[in-house]
Design a protein around this motif. Structure first.
Motif, PDB file in Angstrom:
ATOM      1  N   SER A 202      43.051  51.889  -2.473  1.00 38.50           N
ATOM      2  CA  SER A 202      41.656  52.312  -2.379  1.00 38.50           C
ATOM      3  C   SER A 202      41.016  51.600  -1.206  1.00 38.50           C
ATOM      4  O   SER A 202      41.555  50.636  -0.674  1.00 38.50           O
ATOM      5  CB  SER A 202      40.909  51.962  -3.671  1.00 38.50           C
ATOM      6  OG  SER A 202      40.906  50.569  -3.865  1.00 38.50           O
ATOM      7  N   GLY A 203      39.882  52.100  -0.792  1.00 41.99           N
ATOM      8  CA  GLY A 203      39.148  51.451   0.275  1.00 41.99           C
ATOM      9  C   GLY A 203      39.222  52.204   1.584  1.00 41.99           C
ATOM     10  O   GLY A 203      39.711  53.335   1.677  1.00 41.99           O
ATOM     11  N   THR A 204      38.732  51.558   2.612  1.00 37.27           N
ATOM     12  CA  THR A 204      38.610  52.180   3.925  1.00 37.27           C
ATOM     13  C   THR A 204      39.967  52.569   4.499  1.00 37.27           C
ATOM     14  O   THR A 204      40.091  53.621   5.126  1.00 37.27           O
ATOM     15  CB  THR A 204      37.889  51.219   4.883  1.00 37.27           C
ATOM     16  OG1 THR A 204      36.659  50.819   4.298  1.00 37.27           O
ATOM     17  CG2 THR A 204      37.627  51.870   6.215  1.00 37.27           C
ATOM     18  N   ALA A 205      40.969  51.743   4.310  1.00 33.71           N
ATOM     19  CA  ALA A 205      42.292  52.044   4.861  1.00 33.71           C
ATOM     20  C   ALA A 205      42.823  53.366   4.318  1.00 33.71           C
ATOM     21  O   ALA A 205      43.447  54.139   5.053  1.00 33.71           O
ATOM     22  CB  ALA A 205      43.266  50.916   4.549  1.00 33.71           C
ATOM     23  N   GLU A 206      42.570  53.635   3.071  1.00 40.84           N
ATOM     24  CA  GLU A 206      43.039  54.895   2.469  1.00 40.84           C
ATOM     25  C   GLU A 206      42.335  56.095   3.103  1.00 40.84           C
ATOM     26  O   GLU A 206      42.954  57.119   3.386  1.00 40.84           O
ATOM     27  CB  GLU A 206      42.794  54.861   0.965  1.00 40.84           C
ATOM     28  CG  GLU A 206      43.507  55.939   0.210  1.00 40.84           C
ATOM     29  CD  GLU A 206      45.019  55.775   0.210  1.00 40.84           C
ATOM     30  OE1 GLU A 206      45.700  56.801   0.064  1.00 40.84           O
ATOM     31  OE2 GLU A 206      45.523  54.654   0.362  1.00 40.84           O
ATOM     32  N   TYR A 207      41.042  55.970   3.356  1.00 38.04           N
ATOM     33  CA  TYR A 207      40.289  57.054   3.999  1.00 38.04           C
ATOM     34  C   TYR A 207      40.752  57.266   5.435  1.00 38.04           C
ATOM     35  O   TYR A 207      40.834  58.403   5.920  1.00 38.04           O
ATOM     36  CB  TYR A 207      38.788  56.777   3.963  1.00 38.04           C
ATOM     37  CG  TYR A 207      38.209  56.764   2.571  1.00 38.04           C
ATOM     38  CD1 TYR A 207      38.460  57.796   1.683  1.00 38.04           C
ATOM     39  CD2 TYR A 207      37.410  55.715   2.153  1.00 38.04           C
ATOM     40  CE1 TYR A 207      37.941  57.792   0.405  1.00 38.04           C
ATOM     41  CE2 TYR A 207      36.875  55.702   0.867  1.00 38.04           C
ATOM     42  CZ  TYR A 207      37.143  56.739   0.005  1.00 38.04           C
ATOM     43  OH  TYR A 207      36.615  56.719  -1.263  1.00 38.04           O
ATOM     44  N   VAL A 208      41.058  56.192   6.130  1.00 37.42           N
ATOM     45  CA  VAL A 208      41.532  56.292   7.509  1.00 37.42           C
ATOM     46  C   VAL A 208      42.891  56.996   7.547  1.00 37.42           C
ATOM     47  O   VAL A 208      43.122  57.875   8.378  1.00 37.42           O
ATOM     48  CB  VAL A 208      41.596  54.883   8.154  1.00 37.42           C
ATOM     49  CG1 VAL A 208      42.310  54.918   9.479  1.00 37.42           C
ATOM     50  CG2 VAL A 208      40.198  54.321   8.321  1.00 37.42           C
TER      51      VAL A 208
END
Length: 174
Positions: free
Chosen positions: A96-102
């Motif tokens: 989860s978090g920003t890395a997943e969205y990126v």
């Protein structure tokens, strides 16, 4: 009782981040080569518009470049003077978090690049999923709870309000 999960060391995070960056760099390269190759082939066949082909190539390169740059900056490690890893950077393999969205943005762009190059430029409309999902997350996690949050009074505020109401009722009836 479930077993305790092992925590990762900074060196392990650094090594996994390098593998992840390499994997997503390869995705970007393959999707870009497919798009540019098919676009050039279509231009030589006279089947594509030069302007729109260049627009989509530049758009995809901009998205991929900026998103990959963000991901590589997140994974920037700090080394000691002896060369040991002091900080492995953000863990890119967290679920989860920003890395997943990126990572999702890179996969979406690569998917759209290949489909648009192979089938139709209308597949670029699928890229509207990214801002649509961002708005959905903004609405669900920030805006809607803010709109629904009434003027909930604390216990102290409730006591003050009831005291004011009692004073008003005394004044009215006396």
């Amino acid at each position: 009782m479930p077993p305790k999960q092992r925590t990762k060391g900074q060196k392990e995070i650094y090594q996994e981040n390098q593998k992840t960056l390499s994997f997503y760099r390869n995705i970007v390269i393959v999707a870009s080569v497919v798009q540019v190759g098919i676009t050039v082939f279509s231009l030589f066949q006279g089947n594509a518009s030069l302007f729109w082909s260049l627009v989509w190539v530049v758009f995809a390169a901009g998205i991929n470049g900026s998103v990959y740059y963000l991901m590589s900056r997140m994974a920037t490690a700090i080394f000691s003077s002896t060369g040991q890893v002091e900080d492995g950077g953000s863990d890119l393999n967290v679920n989860s978090g920003t890395a997943e969205y990126v990572k999702d943005a890179i996969i979406l762009t690569a998917f759209v690049q290949c489909l648009a190059a192979l089938v139709s430029n209308y597949f670029w409309l699928l890229w509207l999923l990214a801002p649509g999902y961002a708005f959905y997350q903004l609405w669900v996690n920030l805006l809607w709870p803010w709109f629904r949050a009434g003027s909930e009074l604390s216990e102290k505020d409730k006591q003050r309000q009831s005291k004011k109401e009692r004073k008003l009722t005394r004044k009215v009836y006396h």
